[in-house]
Design a protein around this motif. Structure first.
Motif, PDB file in Angstrom:
ATOM      1  N   VAL A   1     -32.631  17.941  24.529  1.00  0.00           N
ATOM      2  CA  VAL A   1     -31.832  16.973  23.794  1.00  0.00           C
ATOM      3  C   VAL A   1     -31.731  17.445  22.349  1.00  0.00           C
ATOM      4  CG1 VAL A   1     -31.708  14.592  23.002  1.00  0.00           C
ATOM      5  CG2 VAL A   1     -32.614  15.093  25.262  1.00  0.00           C
ATOM      6  N   ASP A   2     -30.536  17.405  21.789  1.00  0.00           N
ATOM      7  CA  ASP A   2     -30.394  17.772  20.394  1.00  0.00           C
ATOM      8  C   ASP A   2     -30.009  16.543  19.570  1.00  0.00           C
ATOM      9  OD1 ASP A   2     -27.612  17.369  20.520  1.00  0.00           O
ATOM     10  OD2 ASP A   2     -27.207  19.481  20.886  1.00  0.00           O
ATOM     11  N   VAL A   3     -29.939  16.711  18.258  1.00  0.00           N
ATOM     12  CA  VAL A   3     -29.697  15.601  17.344  1.00  0.00           C
ATOM     13  C   VAL A   3     -28.357  14.913  17.624  1.00  0.00           C
ATOM     14  CG1 VAL A   3     -28.712  16.988  15.477  1.00  0.00           C
ATOM     15  CG2 VAL A   3     -29.934  14.885  14.929  1.00  0.00           C
ATOM     16  N   HIS A   4     -27.379  15.686  18.061  1.00  0.00           N
ATOM     17  CA  HIS A   4     -26.063  15.100  18.341  1.00  0.00           C
ATOM     18  C   HIS A   4     -26.119  14.162  19.558  1.00  0.00           C
ATOM     19  CE1 HIS A   4     -24.613  17.803  15.312  1.00  0.00           C
ATOM     20  NE2 HIS A   4     -25.080  18.831  15.989  1.00  0.00           N
ATOM     21  N   GLU A   5     -26.864  14.561  20.572  1.00  0.00           N
ATOM     22  CA  GLU A   5     -27.041  13.727  21.767  1.00  0.00           C
ATOM     23  C   GLU A   5     -27.752  12.425  21.391  1.00  0.00           C
ATOM     24  OE1 GLU A   5     -27.339  12.334  25.719  1.00  0.00           O
ATOM     25  OE2 GLU A   5     -26.071  13.925  24.894  1.00  0.00           O
ATOM     26  N   ILE A   6     -28.751  12.522  20.553  1.00  0.00           N
ATOM     27  CA  ILE A   6     -29.481  11.321  20.122  1.00  0.00           C
ATOM     28  C   ILE A   6     -28.561  10.394  19.343  1.00  0.00           C
ATOM     29  CG2 ILE A   6     -31.358  10.485  18.635  1.00  0.00           C
ATOM     30  CD1 ILE A   6     -32.901  13.042  19.495  1.00  0.00           C
ATOM     31  N   GLU A   7     -27.752  10.955  18.454  1.00  0.00           N
ATOM     32  CA  GLU A   7     -26.815  10.127  17.687  1.00  0.00           C
ATOM     33  C   GLU A   7     -25.813   9.404  18.587  1.00  0.00           C
ATOM     34  OE1 GLU A   7     -25.086  12.776  14.812  1.00  0.00           O
ATOM     35  OE2 GLU A   7     -26.865  12.726  13.544  1.00  0.00           O
ATOM     36  N   LEU A   8     -25.362  10.082  19.627  1.00  0.00           N
ATOM     37  CA  LEU A   8     -24.389   9.477  20.548  1.00  0.00           C
ATOM     38  C   LEU A   8     -24.994   8.333  21.362  1.00  0.00           C
ATOM     39  CD1 LEU A   8     -22.499  12.608  21.928  1.00  0.00           C
ATOM     40  CD2 LEU A   8     -21.560  10.789  20.480  1.00  0.00           C
ATOM     41  N   HIS A   9     -26.282   8.441  21.671  1.00  0.00           N
ATOM     42  CA  HIS A   9     -26.953   7.451  22.512  1.00  0.00           C
ATOM     43  C   HIS A   9     -28.179   6.881  21.807  1.00  0.00           C
ATOM     44  CE1 HIS A   9     -24.367   8.798  25.763  1.00  0.00           C
ATOM     45  NE2 HIS A   9     -24.700  10.045  25.447  1.00  0.00           N
ATOM     46  N   LYS A  10     -28.002   6.517  20.554  1.00  0.00           N
ATOM     47  CA  LYS A  10     -29.111   6.096  19.701  1.00  0.00           C
ATOM     48  C   LYS A  10     -29.919   4.942  20.296  1.00  0.00           C
ATOM     49  CE  LYS A  10     -30.074   4.909  14.922  1.00  0.00           C
ATOM     50  NZ  LYS A  10     -29.501   4.734  13.595  1.00  0.00           N
ATOM     51  N   GLU A  11     -29.262   3.914  20.766  1.00  0.00           N
ATOM     52  CA  GLU A  11     -29.966   2.738  21.306  1.00  0.00           C
ATOM     53  C   GLU A  11     -30.839   3.104  22.510  1.00  0.00           C
ATOM     54  OE1 GLU A  11     -30.191  -0.150  19.755  1.00  0.00           O
ATOM     55  OE2 GLU A  11     -28.912   0.736  18.214  1.00  0.00           O
ATOM     56  N   GLU A  12     -30.336   3.971  23.354  1.00  0.00           N
ATOM     57  CA  GLU A  12     -31.090   4.413  24.527  1.00  0.00           C
ATOM     58  C   GLU A  12     -32.369   5.141  24.103  1.00  0.00           C
ATOM     59  OE1 GLU A  12     -30.582   7.804  27.942  1.00  0.00           O
ATOM     60  OE2 GLU A  12     -28.758   6.767  27.263  1.00  0.00           O
ATOM     61  N   TYR A  13     -32.270   5.985  23.088  1.00  0.00           N
ATOM     62  CA  TYR A  13     -33.439   6.723  22.630  1.00  0.00           C
ATOM     63  C   TYR A  13     -34.415   5.841  21.862  1.00  0.00           C
ATOM     64  CZ  TYR A  13     -31.553  10.983  24.474  1.00  0.00           C
ATOM     65  OH  TYR A  13     -31.094  11.940  25.342  1.00  0.00           O
ATOM     66  N   ILE A  14     -33.925   4.832  21.198  1.00  0.00           N
ATOM     67  CA  ILE A  14     -34.818   3.868  20.544  1.00  0.00           C
ATOM     68  C   ILE A  14     -35.686   3.183  21.594  1.00  0.00           C
ATOM     69  CG2 ILE A  14     -34.884   1.633  19.344  1.00  0.00           C
ATOM     70  CD1 ILE A  14     -32.487   2.642  17.661  1.00  0.00           C
ATOM     71  N   GLU A  15     -35.090   2.797  22.705  1.00  0.00           N
ATOM     72  CA  GLU A  15     -35.845   2.161  23.796  1.00  0.00           C
ATOM     73  C   GLU A  15     -36.874   3.126  24.389  1.00  0.00           C
ATOM     74  OE1 GLU A  15     -36.094  -0.995  25.034  1.00  0.00           O
ATOM     75  OE2 GLU A  15     -34.926  -1.461  23.239  1.00  0.00           O
ATOM     76  N   LYS A  16     -36.490   4.379  24.581  1.00  0.00           N
ATOM     77  CA  LYS A  16     -37.406   5.372  25.146  1.00  0.00           C
ATOM     78  C   LYS A  16     -38.594   5.631  24.216  1.00  0.00           C
ATOM     79  CE  LYS A  16     -34.313   8.040  28.080  1.00  0.00           C
ATOM     80  NZ  LYS A  16     -33.723   9.365  28.334  1.00  0.00           N
ATOM     81  N   PHE A  17     -38.387   5.493  22.909  1.00  0.00           N
ATOM     82  CA  PHE A  17     -39.432   5.789  21.937  1.00  0.00           C
ATOM     83  C   PHE A  17     -40.395   4.626  21.728  1.00  0.00           C
ATOM     84  CE2 PHE A  17     -41.001   6.159  17.521  1.00  0.00           C
ATOM     85  CZ  PHE A  17     -41.653   7.372  17.645  1.00  0.00           C
ATOM     86  N   LYS A  18     -39.986   3.408  22.071  1.00  0.00           N
ATOM     87  CA  LYS A  18     -40.812   2.217  21.793  1.00  0.00           C
ATOM     88  C   LYS A  18     -42.258   2.306  22.277  1.00  0.00           C
ATOM     89  CE  LYS A  18     -37.431  -1.373  21.021  1.00  0.00           C
ATOM     90  NZ  LYS A  18     -36.821  -2.605  21.510  1.00  0.00           N
ATOM     91  N   PRO A  19     -42.545   2.816  23.478  1.00  0.00           N
ATOM     92  CA  PRO A  19     -43.959   2.886  23.893  1.00  0.00           C
ATOM     93  C   PRO A  19     -44.811   3.764  22.981  1.00  0.00           C
ATOM     94  CG  PRO A  19     -42.511   3.253  25.772  1.00  0.00           C
ATOM     95  CD  PRO A  19     -41.644   3.249  24.552  1.00  0.00           C
ATOM     96  N   TYR A  20     -44.191   4.739  22.332  1.00  0.00           N
ATOM     97  CA  TYR A  20     -44.927   5.636  21.444  1.00  0.00           C
ATOM     98  C   TYR A  20     -44.976   5.096  20.019  1.00  0.00           C
ATOM     99  CZ  TYR A  20     -43.807   8.552  25.415  1.00  0.00           C
ATOM    100  OH  TYR A  20     -43.664   9.022  26.686  1.00  0.00           O
ATOM    101  N   ALA A  21     -43.966   4.364  19.633  1.00  0.00           N
ATOM    102  CA  ALA A  21     -43.848   3.871  18.263  1.00  0.00           C
ATOM    103  C   ALA A  21     -45.025   2.984  17.868  1.00  0.00           C
ATOM    104  CB  ALA A  21     -42.534   3.112  18.079  1.00  0.00           C
ATOM    105  N   GLU A  22     -45.558   2.219  18.811  1.00  0.00           N
ATOM    106  CA  GLU A  22     -46.665   1.321  18.465  1.00  0.00           C
ATOM    107  C   GLU A  22     -47.946   2.085  18.118  1.00  0.00           C
ATOM    108  OE1 GLU A  22     -48.427   0.015  22.790  1.00  0.00           O
ATOM    109  OE2 GLU A  22     -46.541  -0.876  22.149  1.00  0.00           O
ATOM    110  N   ASN A  23     -48.002   3.363  18.476  1.00  0.00           N
ATOM    111  CA  ASN A  23     -49.173   4.177  18.157  1.00  0.00           C
ATOM    112  C   ASN A  23     -48.940   5.133  16.996  1.00  0.00           C
ATOM    113  OD1 ASN A  23     -50.824   3.139  20.223  1.00  0.00           O
ATOM    114  ND2 ASN A  23     -49.725   4.403  21.693  1.00  0.00           N
TER     115      ASN A  23
END
Length: 168
Positions: A1-23
């Motif tokens: 995944v590159d930065v452009h893919e993350i920008e296009l699907h930002k909300e999806e990646y925010i959800e994927k990151f949530k389990p790690y964000a709390e730590n």
């Protein structure tokens, strides 16, 4: 995944990151001293502590020279790692001696070269011969272990800026 893919699907990646964000705890710790880092480590029991620009942290005591202060600072960071069974990753600047060089070693650390090198378990210098050229994606990782039986060597890697990764 590159930065452009993350920008296009930002909300999806925010959800994927949530389990790690709390730590993940990020602190702007300008002016913080090692005693405060120690207290934080007792409270949160981290696996990893990254101290960007460790040289700028405060260490208590009176020092007649800056190399003595830096030695105490790096010793303190190492002791925090031992007492809390965690990795302490300290970031430091290279001196002007390493500017534009791929091969960077312990002697090119800014400030107290001996004090830092003797207290660090390993020093990783990241060098590039043509860092001013945008198309240069190669970096040389120079590893120095300041022990008699330590391995010293280098590994060349390619920077994939879009992924914020190095590949060998």
């Amino acid at each position: 995944v590159d930065v452009h893919e993350i920008e296009l699907h930002k909300e999806e990646y925010i959800e994927k990151f949530k389990p790690y964000a709390e730590n993940l705890y990020v602190y702007d710790c300008v002016g913080m001293n090692l005693n405060e880092v120690e207290q934080w480590a007792y409270e949160f029991e981290p696996d990893v502590i990254i101290m960007d620009q460790l040289d700028k942290f405060y260490v208590s005591g009176e020092y007649s020279r800056d190399d003595l202060r830096l030695g105490a600072l790096y010793t303190g960071a190492r002791e925090i790692a031992k007492r809390h069974n965690c990795l302490v990753w300290a970031v430091s600047q290279c001196s002007a001696d390493g500017d534009g060089l791929a091969a960077i070693d312990l002697s090119m650390l800014a400030g107290a070269k001996t004090s830092k090198g003797s207290e660090a378990d390993v020093v990783i210098g990241i060098g590039s011969t043509s860092h001013l050229q945008e198309d240069n994606k190669y970096r040389q990782f120079n590893l120095s272990k300041n022990k008699i039986n330590g391995w010293h060597g280098s590994v060349t890697a390619m920077l994939e800026a879009e992924k914020a990764m190095f590949t060998v």
